[in-house]
Design an enzyme around this catalytic site. Structure first.
Site, PDB file in Angstrom:
ATOM      1  N   CYS A  91       1.009  -1.146  -0.046  1.00 12.83           N
ATOM      2  CA  CYS A  91      -0.129  -0.112   0.082  1.00 12.83           C
ATOM      3  C   CYS A  91       0.795   1.230  -0.090  1.00 12.83           C
ATOM      4  O   CYS A  91       1.773   1.421   0.739  1.00 12.83           O
ATOM      5  CB  CYS A  91      -0.925   0.013   1.217  1.00 12.83           C
ATOM      6  SG  CYS A  91      -2.230  -1.310   1.112  1.00 12.83           S
ATOM      7  N   ASN A 128      -2.301   2.008   5.564  1.00 12.37           N
ATOM      8  CA  ASN A 128      -1.244   1.071   5.141  1.00 12.37           C
ATOM      9  C   ASN A 128      -1.057   0.226   6.422  1.00 12.37           C
ATOM     10  O   ASN A 128      -0.705   0.741   7.444  1.00 12.37           O
ATOM     11  CB  ASN A 128      -0.102   1.656   4.513  1.00 12.37           C
ATOM     12  CG  ASN A 128       0.883   0.400   4.274  1.00 12.37           C
ATOM     13  OD1 ASN A 128       0.789  -0.608   4.047  1.00 12.37           O
ATOM     14  ND2 ASN A 128       2.274   0.964   4.410  1.00 12.37           N
ATOM     15  N   GLY A 129      -1.426  -1.014   6.372  1.00 12.75           N
ATOM     16  CA  GLY A 129      -1.249  -1.978   7.686  1.00 12.75           C
ATOM     17  C   GLY A 129      -2.515  -2.884   7.678  1.00 12.75           C
ATOM     18  O   GLY A 129      -3.109  -3.076   7.008  1.00 12.75           O
ATOM     19  N   LYS A 136      13.754 -15.139  -8.656  1.00 13.91           N
ATOM     20  CA  LYS A 136      13.456 -14.079  -9.905  1.00 13.91           C
ATOM     21  C   LYS A 136      12.588 -14.718 -11.014  1.00 13.91           C
ATOM     22  O   LYS A 136      11.466 -13.711 -11.163  1.00 13.91           O
ATOM     23  CB  LYS A 136      14.836 -13.731 -10.277  1.00 13.91           C
ATOM     24  CG  LYS A 136      15.743 -12.915  -9.735  1.00 13.91           C
ATOM     25  CD  LYS A 136      15.431 -11.433  -9.555  1.00 13.91           C
ATOM     26  CE  LYS A 136      14.644 -11.357  -8.140  1.00 13.91           C
ATOM     27  NZ  LYS A 136      15.175 -10.707  -6.809  1.00 13.91           N
ATOM     28  N   LYS A 158       6.357  -4.277  -3.465  1.00 10.53           N
ATOM     29  CA  LYS A 158       7.716  -4.094  -3.126  1.00 10.53           C
ATOM     30  C   LYS A 158       8.165  -4.294  -1.696  1.00 10.53           C
ATOM     31  O   LYS A 158       9.216  -4.836  -1.214  1.00 10.53           O
ATOM     32  CB  LYS A 158       8.176  -2.757  -3.552  1.00 10.53           C
ATOM     33  CG  LYS A 158       9.541  -2.429  -3.348  1.00 10.53           C
ATOM     34  CD  LYS A 158      10.560  -3.167  -4.551  1.00 10.53           C
ATOM     35  CE  LYS A 158      11.856  -2.885  -4.282  1.00 10.53           C
ATOM     36  NZ  LYS A 158      12.848  -3.918  -4.861  1.00 10.53           N
ATOM     37  N   TRP A 198      -2.723  -2.850  -1.764  1.00  9.61           N
ATOM     38  CA  TRP A 198      -2.456  -4.269  -1.859  1.00  9.61           C
ATOM     39  C   TRP A 198      -3.207  -4.620  -0.876  1.00  9.61           C
ATOM     40  O   TRP A 198      -3.250  -4.655   0.219  1.00  9.61           O
ATOM     41  CB  TRP A 198      -0.957  -4.347  -1.502  1.00  9.61           C
ATOM     42  CG  TRP A 198      -0.488  -5.652  -1.532  1.00  9.61           C
ATOM     43  CD1 TRP A 198       0.270  -6.366  -2.997  1.00  9.61           C
ATOM     44  CD2 TRP A 198      -0.480  -6.855  -0.767  1.00  9.61           C
ATOM     45  NE1 TRP A 198       0.398  -7.483  -2.535  1.00  9.61           N
ATOM     46  CE2 TRP A 198       0.282  -7.977  -1.374  1.00  9.61           C
ATOM     47  CE3 TRP A 198      -0.856  -7.033   0.548  1.00  9.61           C
ATOM     48  CZ2 TRP A 198       0.401  -9.237  -0.779  1.00  9.61           C
ATOM     49  CZ3 TRP A 198      -0.672  -8.147   1.375  1.00  9.61           C
ATOM     50  CH2 TRP A 198      -0.144  -9.428   0.653  1.00  9.61           C
ATOM     51  N   ARG A 226       4.124  -0.152  -4.680  1.00  8.55           N
ATOM     52  CA  ARG A 226       3.941  -0.716  -3.537  1.00  8.55           C
ATOM     53  C   ARG A 226       2.766  -1.623  -3.343  1.00  8.55           C
ATOM     54  O   ARG A 226       2.255  -2.279  -2.315  1.00  8.55           O
ATOM     55  CB  ARG A 226       3.744   0.380  -2.539  1.00  8.55           C
ATOM     56  CG  ARG A 226       5.027   1.180  -2.277  1.00  8.55           C
ATOM     57  CD  ARG A 226       4.764   2.391  -1.508  1.00  8.55           C
ATOM     58  NE  ARG A 226       4.672   1.831   0.006  1.00  8.55           N
ATOM     59  CZ  ARG A 226       5.551   1.490   1.001  1.00  8.55           C
ATOM     60  NH1 ARG A 226       6.873   1.666   0.659  1.00  8.55           N
ATOM     61  NH2 ARG A 226       5.336   1.151   2.222  1.00  8.55           N
ATOM     62  N   GLU A 238       9.065 -15.078  -9.590  1.00  8.21           N
ATOM     63  CA  GLU A 238       8.208 -13.928  -9.319  1.00  8.21           C
ATOM     64  C   GLU A 238       7.761 -13.322 -10.419  1.00  8.21           C
ATOM     65  O   GLU A 238       6.681 -12.538 -10.410  1.00  8.21           O
ATOM     66  CB  GLU A 238       8.663 -13.198  -8.186  1.00  8.21           C
ATOM     67  CG  GLU A 238      10.028 -12.534  -8.589  1.00  8.21           C
ATOM     68  CD  GLU A 238      10.698 -11.636  -7.408  1.00  8.21           C
ATOM     69  OE1 GLU A 238       9.991 -11.248  -6.464  1.00  8.21           O
ATOM     70  OE2 GLU A 238      11.927 -11.401  -7.367  1.00  8.21           O
ATOM     71  N   HIS A 255      19.139 -36.507  -4.747  1.00 13.52           N
ATOM     72  CA  HIS A 255      18.259 -36.642  -3.435  1.00 13.52           C
ATOM     73  C   HIS A 255      16.816 -36.231  -3.615  1.00 13.52           C
ATOM     74  O   HIS A 255      16.100 -36.235  -2.682  1.00 13.52           O
ATOM     75  CB  HIS A 255      18.763 -36.145  -2.302  1.00 13.52           C
ATOM     76  CG  HIS A 255      20.224 -36.532  -2.156  1.00 13.52           C
ATOM     77  ND1 HIS A 255      20.600 -37.867  -1.332  1.00 13.52           N
ATOM     78  CD2 HIS A 255      21.314 -35.981  -2.477  1.00 13.52           C
ATOM     79  CE1 HIS A 255      21.696 -37.943  -1.390  1.00 13.52           C
ATOM     80  NE2 HIS A 255      22.514 -36.881  -1.957  1.00 13.52           N
ATOM     81  N   GLU A 285      18.458 -17.647  -5.693  1.00  9.27           N
ATOM     82  CA  GLU A 285      17.996 -16.242  -6.289  1.00  9.27           C
ATOM     83  C   GLU A 285      17.393 -16.308  -7.664  1.00  9.27           C
ATOM     84  O   GLU A 285      16.523 -15.558  -7.970  1.00  9.27           O
ATOM     85  CB  GLU A 285      18.929 -15.222  -5.920  1.00  9.27           C
ATOM     86  CG  GLU A 285      18.955 -13.956  -6.711  1.00  9.27           C
ATOM     87  CD  GLU A 285      17.705 -13.065  -5.842  1.00  9.27           C
ATOM     88  OE1 GLU A 285      17.071 -13.727  -4.799  1.00  9.27           O
ATOM     89  OE2 GLU A 285      17.489 -12.165  -6.484  1.00  9.27           O
TER      90      GLU A 285
HETATM   91  C1  F6R Z   1      12.383 -10.561  -4.497  1.00 12.78           C
HETATM   92  C2  F6R Z   1      12.412  -9.425  -3.528  1.00 12.78           C
HETATM   93  C3  F6R Z   1      11.905  -9.917  -2.185  1.00 12.78           C
HETATM   94  C4  F6R Z   1      12.462  -9.036  -1.111  1.00 12.78           C
HETATM   95  C5  F6R Z   1      11.962  -9.184   0.345  1.00 12.78           C
HETATM   96  C6  F6R Z   1      12.523  -8.379   1.441  1.00 12.78           C
HETATM   97  O1  F6R Z   1      12.846 -10.074  -5.428  1.00 12.78           O
HETATM   98  O2  F6R Z   1      12.858  -8.330  -3.734  1.00 12.78           O
HETATM   99  O3  F6R Z   1      11.930 -11.198  -1.862  1.00 12.78           O
HETATM  100  O4  F6R Z   1      13.796  -9.193  -0.917  1.00 12.78           O
HETATM  101  O5  F6R Z   1      10.404  -8.802   0.236  1.00 12.78           O
HETATM  102  O6  F6R Z   1      12.636  -7.248   1.088  1.00 12.78           O
HETATM  103  P1  F6R Z   1      13.469  -6.134   1.829  1.00 12.78           P
HETATM  104  O7  F6R Z   1      14.913  -6.255   1.378  1.00 12.78           O
HETATM  105  O8  F6R Z   1      12.888  -4.681   1.621  1.00 12.78           O
HETATM  106  O9  F6R Z   1      13.448  -6.360   3.348  1.00 12.78           O
END
Ligand code: F6R
Length: 617
Positions: A2, A100-101, A494, A612, A74, A27, A497, A513, A490
């Protein structure tokens, strides 16, 4: 999670709010809305979907007022509908509010209000807040001790609230005023030239001012066209500190790139230079950090580290663990922040905590930090967003200095965390057994990282071609060993997502395994086959995949000779020092995921269901 924006000033609020919402859209993008105070009315426009839908909706009305609030959602409580979009207005039309929350005790408050005859239009927890403020306003019409009744009603309401919030509130009886408050959801007040802009993060206000006040948990700000005042929930006055944002609006713009993610991938050489700037000692044998607030003597007492983070930042912790154990010989334990906060991990007094977070607002990471501090442990943070809650609550830390990261999928913040993990390992190593000459070698290797990343980025056209051939698969494995295992994790994160292809990361040898059961011509493997002692072992894993007809995309270091025909695709990265390898190896998996997602027509910067900054549990 949000986005919130608010405006009090002389300009027409609507255009400024919509502009701010466009910048905050990363966001949350389930719905968006604005409310503008128009003399004795609160006019609202809100719409499901992206901000562009709201822009069209808002164009149907004449918004002329100079005070307003806006929100990108969101969804948590209640589906993605116009009715559930914010702002919400109390049933008596007096109060408009964005949030937001999560309000945990909203059900009790709602039944109380229903009993008093209040009605609700949405399924949200938020609407309860604006009706409760309206209830207090109706009940206590007189101002007490010269205090502002609007502010006091918000304060009174928040005292009943369990949960988290960043809110901004308008009241019809107080034209040109806004009240905002926070608890575990970020809020910044921009102090402009004759105007104030409230926002969840600086990207929404930096085009109007670089002077900001970071609000803290439990604070309420009352904004009028000529002043603002901050108090606590307990009515204590707070002296505001005005900070300066060090980046400009250009840093938050996409420029010539198709997506923020692409921009941020290609920005990495510069981002790494900024991360390391001024952070090597004059003798060139170690790293130096200004804000750790822990003496060398204290560091020498540390016998164990616990690192906590979420998502991509957690992967960076896994790499840092290996480097610190290798170069400084200090045991490191890495935990998901969301798990650590609820487990009762045995800890000894010589443990030091480190929390990693790009945003510094991830709720689980903050909760884990608070849990560690509650137990009396010192906590450091590595964090990108200056002034974040994490940065303020940690005992010391290191800023990443990579500028705003807007793409929901983290890229430049990740490689910068990898770099800082390596620099921290060097710093600790040099306090223990690492020799001067080994320190110099490592410093020189780290200084070379930006150029090596530049070189790795030159493979982009080739990776784009590969992405075209692999974009329609449904499953993919990512395999790596040692410090490249977290990069395999990672890569898989990527890909899933942003392209919605199911992907898993494994240590290559672990494949036998279980995951080997997935291998067939329908499941390609991306495998790191880089120079070093693991190379022959990784080649064996590749043979096992090939024997089962699995397509292979091999990421190799320059000069590595693979057995002929074993890989279907080969991506070459420069050979480099082991501390730099995870950084350089991240580039091809970022590019591959990005180009596959583009090929599949996915909305790369706003992947479905994601936001984000995860500020709700
Ligand atoms: C994936 C991604 C998320 C963040 C996670 C933690 O691409 O960006 O997995 O890494 O939500 O976010 P921060 O680093 O802001 O605590």
């Amino acid at each position: 999670m949000c986005g919130i924006v608010g405006y009090v000033g002389k300009q027409k609020a609507a255009a400024i709010l919509l502009e701010g919402l466009k910048r905050l859209e990363y966001r949350g993008y389930d719905s968006a809305g604005i409310c503008v105070q128009q003399s004795n009315r609160l006019d609202v426009a809100k719409k499901v979907g992206r901000v562009e839908n709201l822009v069209k909706e808002a164009a149907k009305q004449r918004f002329t007022g100079t005070t307003g609030i806006g929100h990108t959602r969101w969804a948590t409580h209640g589906g993605v509908t116009d009715a559930n979009a914010h702002p919400h207005v109390s049933c008596d039309g007096k109060i408009a509010l964005i949030h937001n929350g999560v309000i945990e005790n909203y059900a009790q408050m709602k039944s109380f209000l229903l009993g008093k005859g209040y009605t609700f239009q949405s399924q949200t927890d938020t609407e309860v807040l604006c009706n409760l403020i309206a209830y207090h306003l109706a009940k206590e019409p007189e101002a007490q001790n010269g205090t502002n009744r609007f502010v006091e009603c918000v304060r009174k309401t928040l005292r009943h609230v369990e949960g988290t919030y960043g809110i901004a509130v308008l009241c019809v009886d107080y034209p040109s005023e806004m009240v905002a408050a926070r608890k575990a959801s970020p809020l910044i007040l921009g102090v402009g030239d004759g105007e104030y802009i409230l926002a969840s993060d600086a990207s929404a206000l930096v085009s109007r001012t670089q002077n900001v006040v970071y609000l803290r948990d439990g604070e309420i700000v009352h904004v009028t066209p000529v002043s603002f005042a901050i108090t606590t929930l307990d009515q204590i006055d707070v002296s505001p500190v005005v900070d300066k944002i060090t980046w400009s609006i250009q840093d938050a713009e996409m420029g010539d790139h198709a997506h923020f993610m692409e921009k941020e991938i290609f920005e990495q050489p510069t981002a790494l230079e900024n991360t390391m700037r001024g952070r090597f000692s004059e003798d060139g044998s170690t790293a130096q950090f200004g804000g750790l607030n822990i003496s060398a003597a204290e560091f020498r007492q540390v016998e164990r580290f616990v690192f906590c983070a979420c998502g991509t930042a957690w992967h960076a912790c896994l790499v840092a663990e290996q480097l610190i154990e290798r170069f400084a010989r200090i045991p490191v334990e890495v935990d998901y922040a969301s798990e650590f906060r609820y487990r009762n991990t045995p800890l000894d007094p010589s443990t030091l905590f480190l929390f990693l977070s790009q945003s510094g607002e991830t709720i689980d990471t903050l909760a884990a930090l608070r849990e560690a501090k509650r137990k009396g442990y010192k906590a450091l943070a590595i964090n990108n967003v200056v002034g974040s809650t994490l940065a303020r609550e940690a005992d010391g830390g290191i800023y990443q200095h990579v500028g705003p990261e807007i793409g929901v999928a983290s890229t430049k913040a990740f490689t910068s965390q990898l770099l800082l993990g390596a620099m921290f390992a060097l710093y600790l190593g040099r306090m223990r057994d690492m020799s001067y000459s080994d320190g110099v070698r490592l410093v020189n290797a780290l200084k070379g990282a930006p150029d090596l990343v530049r070189k790795a980025l030159r493979e982009a056209p080739h990776i784009r071609e590969i992405a075209r051939r692999y974009a329609q698969y449904r499953d993919m494995l990512f395999l790596g060993r040692l410090s490249l295992f977290p990069i395999a994790l990672e890569g898989a994160l990527k890909l899933k997502e942003i392209s919605y292809i199911h992907a898993e990361g494994y240590p290559a040898a672990e494949m036998k395994h279980g995951p080997i059961a997935l291998i067939s011509e329908k499941c390609p493997s991306v495998i790191f086959a880089t120079a070093g002692e693991m190379f022959p072992k990784v080649v064996s894993s590749m043979q096992e995949i090939k024997a089962r007809k699995g397509p292979i995309i091999a990421i190799v270091t320059e000069g590595c000779e693979l057995p002929p025909g074993i890989a279907d695709e080969v991506i070459t990265i420069p050979d480099c020092h082991e501390a730099v390898l995870p950084i350089v190896a991240s580039i091809p998996v970022q590019l591959l995921s990005y180009y596959i997602a583009v090929e599949r027509g996915c909305d790369v910067d706003k992947p479905r269901n994601l936001a984000k900054s995860v500020t709700v549990e």
